[in-house]
Scaffold this motif. Structure first.
Motif, short mmCIF file in Angstrom:
data_model
loop_
_atom_site.label_atom_id
_atom_site.label_comp_id
_atom_site.label_asym_id
_atom_site.label_seq_id
_atom_site.Cartn_x
_atom_site.Cartn_y
_atom_site.Cartn_z
N MET A 78 0.83 -1.21 0.00
CA MET A 78 0.00 0.00 0.00
C MET A 78 0.86 1.25 0.00
SD MET A 78 -3.06 -1.08 -0.27
CE MET A 78 -4.12 0.30 0.18
N ASP A 79 1.97 1.22 0.72
CA ASP A 79 2.88 2.37 0.73
C ASP A 79 3.49 2.61 -0.64
OD1 ASP A 79 2.40 2.80 3.40
OD2 ASP A 79 4.23 1.81 4.10
N ALA A 80 3.82 1.51 -1.33
CA ALA A 80 4.49 1.63 -2.63
C ALA A 80 3.54 1.96 -3.76
CB ALA A 80 5.23 0.33 -2.94
N HIS A 81 2.32 1.43 -3.71
CA HIS A 81 1.41 1.54 -4.86
C HIS A 81 0.07 2.22 -4.54
CE1 HIS A 81 4.08 -1.06 -7.18
NE2 HIS A 81 4.14 -1.85 -6.13
N GLY A 82 -0.26 2.31 -3.26
CA GLY A 82 -1.52 2.94 -2.88
C GLY A 82 -2.74 2.08 -3.12
N ARG A 83 -2.52 0.82 -3.51
CA ARG A 83 -3.65 -0.06 -3.78
C ARG A 83 -3.19 -1.52 -3.80
NH1 ARG A 83 -6.60 1.78 -7.35
NH2 ARG A 83 -7.76 -0.16 -7.68
N LEU A 84 -4.15 -2.42 -3.71
CA LEU A 84 -3.93 -3.85 -3.89
C LEU A 84 -5.14 -4.38 -4.63
CD1 LEU A 84 -2.33 -6.49 -3.38
CD2 LEU A 84 -3.56 -6.69 -1.20
N ASP A 85 -4.91 -5.17 -5.67
CA ASP A 85 -6.01 -5.68 -6.49
C ASP A 85 -6.11 -7.20 -6.53
OD1 ASP A 85 -6.82 -3.02 -7.97
OD2 ASP A 85 -4.64 -3.16 -8.12
N ILE A 86 -4.97 -7.87 -6.35
CA ILE A 86 -4.92 -9.32 -6.54
C ILE A 86 -4.11 -9.96 -5.43
CG2 ILE A 86 -4.14 -11.17 -8.08
CD1 ILE A 86 -4.22 -8.93 -10.33
N LEU A 87 -4.64 -11.03 -4.86
CA LEU A 87 -3.88 -11.84 -3.91
C LEU A 87 -3.89 -13.28 -4.40
CD1 LEU A 87 -2.48 -12.50 -1.17
CD2 LEU A 87 -4.79 -12.82 -0.23
N VAL A 88 -2.71 -13.88 -4.51
CA VAL A 88 -2.59 -15.30 -4.84
C VAL A 88 -1.96 -16.00 -3.65
CG1 VAL A 88 -1.69 -17.03 -6.43
CG2 VAL A 88 -2.31 -14.75 -7.28
N ASN A 89 -2.76 -16.76 -2.93
CA ASN A 89 -2.28 -17.54 -1.79
C ASN A 89 -1.76 -18.88 -2.30
OD1 ASN A 89 -2.69 -16.08 0.74
ND2 ASN A 89 -4.86 -16.14 0.23
N ASN A 90 -0.46 -18.91 -2.58
CA ASN A 90 0.14 -20.09 -3.19
C ASN A 90 1.02 -20.89 -2.24
OD1 ASN A 90 1.33 -21.70 -5.57
ND2 ASN A 90 3.13 -20.71 -4.70
N ALA A 243 -0.39 -21.13 -13.97
CA ALA A 243 -0.29 -19.67 -13.97
C ALA A 243 -1.29 -19.03 -14.92
CB ALA A 243 1.13 -19.24 -14.33
N GLU A 244 -1.50 -19.64 -16.07
CA GLU A 244 -2.45 -19.07 -17.03
C GLU A 244 -3.88 -19.10 -16.48
OE1 GLU A 244 -1.91 -17.41 -19.84
OE2 GLU A 244 0.22 -17.60 -19.34
N GLY A 245 -4.21 -20.16 -15.74
CA GLY A 245 -5.52 -20.20 -15.10
C GLY A 245 -5.66 -19.13 -14.04
N ILE A 246 -4.60 -18.86 -13.32
CA ILE A 246 -4.62 -17.83 -12.29
C ILE A 246 -4.77 -16.45 -12.90
CG2 ILE A 246 -3.23 -16.73 -10.48
CD1 ILE A 246 -2.09 -19.58 -9.91
N VAL A 247 -4.06 -16.21 -14.00
CA VAL A 247 -4.21 -14.93 -14.70
C VAL A 247 -5.65 -14.73 -15.13
CG1 VAL A 247 -3.62 -13.67 -16.81
CG2 VAL A 247 -1.81 -14.75 -15.47
N PHE A 248 -6.28 -15.77 -15.65
CA PHE A 248 -7.68 -15.70 -16.06
C PHE A 248 -8.56 -15.30 -14.87
CE2 PHE A 248 -11.65 -18.30 -16.01
CZ PHE A 248 -12.38 -17.56 -16.93
N LEU A 249 -8.36 -15.94 -13.72
CA LEU A 249 -9.18 -15.64 -12.54
C LEU A 249 -8.89 -14.24 -11.99
CD1 LEU A 249 -9.11 -19.06 -10.65
CD2 LEU A 249 -11.03 -18.05 -11.92
N ALA A 250 -7.69 -13.73 -12.22
CA ALA A 250 -7.33 -12.40 -11.75
C ALA A 250 -7.87 -11.31 -12.67
CB ALA A 250 -5.82 -12.27 -11.64
N SER A 251 -8.22 -11.68 -13.89
CA SER A 251 -8.61 -10.69 -14.90
C SER A 251 -10.12 -10.52 -14.97
CB SER A 251 -8.08 -11.12 -16.26
OG SER A 251 -8.87 -12.18 -16.79
#
Length: 270
Positions: A78-90, A243-251
């Motif tokens: 949050m300090d670096a970007h001011g936001r968070l949009d995606i979390l991948v608990n891997n 990873a491609e499936g995760i990108v799909f779910l993040a998009s």
């Protein structure tokens, strides 16, 4: 356009295998990625790969069992970007052992990393995502072992099954809150990652990341051998397949999916 341009992601367990492939794929699609791992060398290598490809990334050492560290990692983002949009608990581990032989500390360690770590990530990421005001995506990595049982992997199955239902319940909580946060789980089958070289020859076998099929007393297993005997496609998947499936779910391509299970297993559970 890149599918994740302008978004910010955290990927735990990003130092190798599925986590690394996911971090690289998210960055390729335009996301700024915070890679975390208890494996500092691996995490820094992933960070370097993303930067070398022209992507934006950071790295933090993280034990996902520590709530304080989750608070720090999210605050850094949050300090670096001011936001968070995606979390991948891997991040996760697996222990191949019969229930009657399993020490309590092995059971508790799997629960702490595989399930409590996911809970803590979600608990502290959701308020940060909500601050952005445009929703987001949480992707929790379960396993085919979270869909069906496997002898010798009862503890692992319990944690990954827990991730599956935790994901569904949390998806409903976020939907009720109308916060735009979608929560889905991914269920890899046999994936060719460094996990296979971490299986010992007998004794108490600890394996990290992925589906984790351990056989007490066996040599390090070939993922292609396992896949050929269990997956209809007859070969092991690659980290990039997950990873491609995760990108799909993040998009936004998956904007009407929440509480869902994305199974990527070469037909294993068919």
């Amino acid at each position: 356009m890149k599918r994740l341009e302008g978004r910010v992601a955290i990927v735990s367990g990003g130092g190798s295998g599925i986590g690394r492939a996911t971090a690289v794929a998210l960055a390729r699609e335009g996301a700024a990625v915070m890679v975390t791992d208890i494996d500092v060398a691996g995490g820094e290598e992933t960070h370097g790969l993303i930067q070398a490809a022209g992507g934006h990334a950071g790295f933090r050492e993280q034990d996902v069992v520590s709530e304080d560290r989750w608070i720090e990692v999210v605050a850094d983002v949050m300090d670096a970007h001011g936001r968070l949009d995606i979390l991948v608990n891997n991040a996760g581990i697996g222990t191949g052992m019969l229930v009657t032989d399993m020490p309590l500390d092995f059971w508790n360690r799997q629960l702490a990393i595989n399930l409590t770590g996911v809970f803590l990530g979600c608990k502290h990421a959701i308020p940060a995502i909500r601050k952005g005001g445009r929703g987001g995506a949480i992707i929790n990595i379960s396993s085919v072992a979270g869909l069906e049982g496997a002898a010798g992997l009862a503890g692992y199955c319990a944690t990954k099954g827990g991730v599956r239902l935790f994901t569904k319940a949390l998806a409903k909580e976020c939907a009720m809150a109308r916060d735009g946060i979608r929560v889905n789980s991914v269920h890899p089958g046999i994936i060719d990652t460094p996990i296979w070289t971490k299986i010992d020859q007998g004794g108490l076998q600890q394996i990290s990341e992925g589906v984790g099929v351990a056989q007490p007393g066996a040599n390090a297993l070939s993922p292609d051998l396992i896949a050929a005997t269990g997956a209809p496609l007859g070969y092991a998947g690659q980290p990039e397949d997950i990873a491609e499936g995760i990108v799909f779910l993040a998009s936004d391509a998956s904007r009407y999916m929440t509480g869902s299970e994305l199974v990527i297993d070469g037909g294993w559970t068919a």
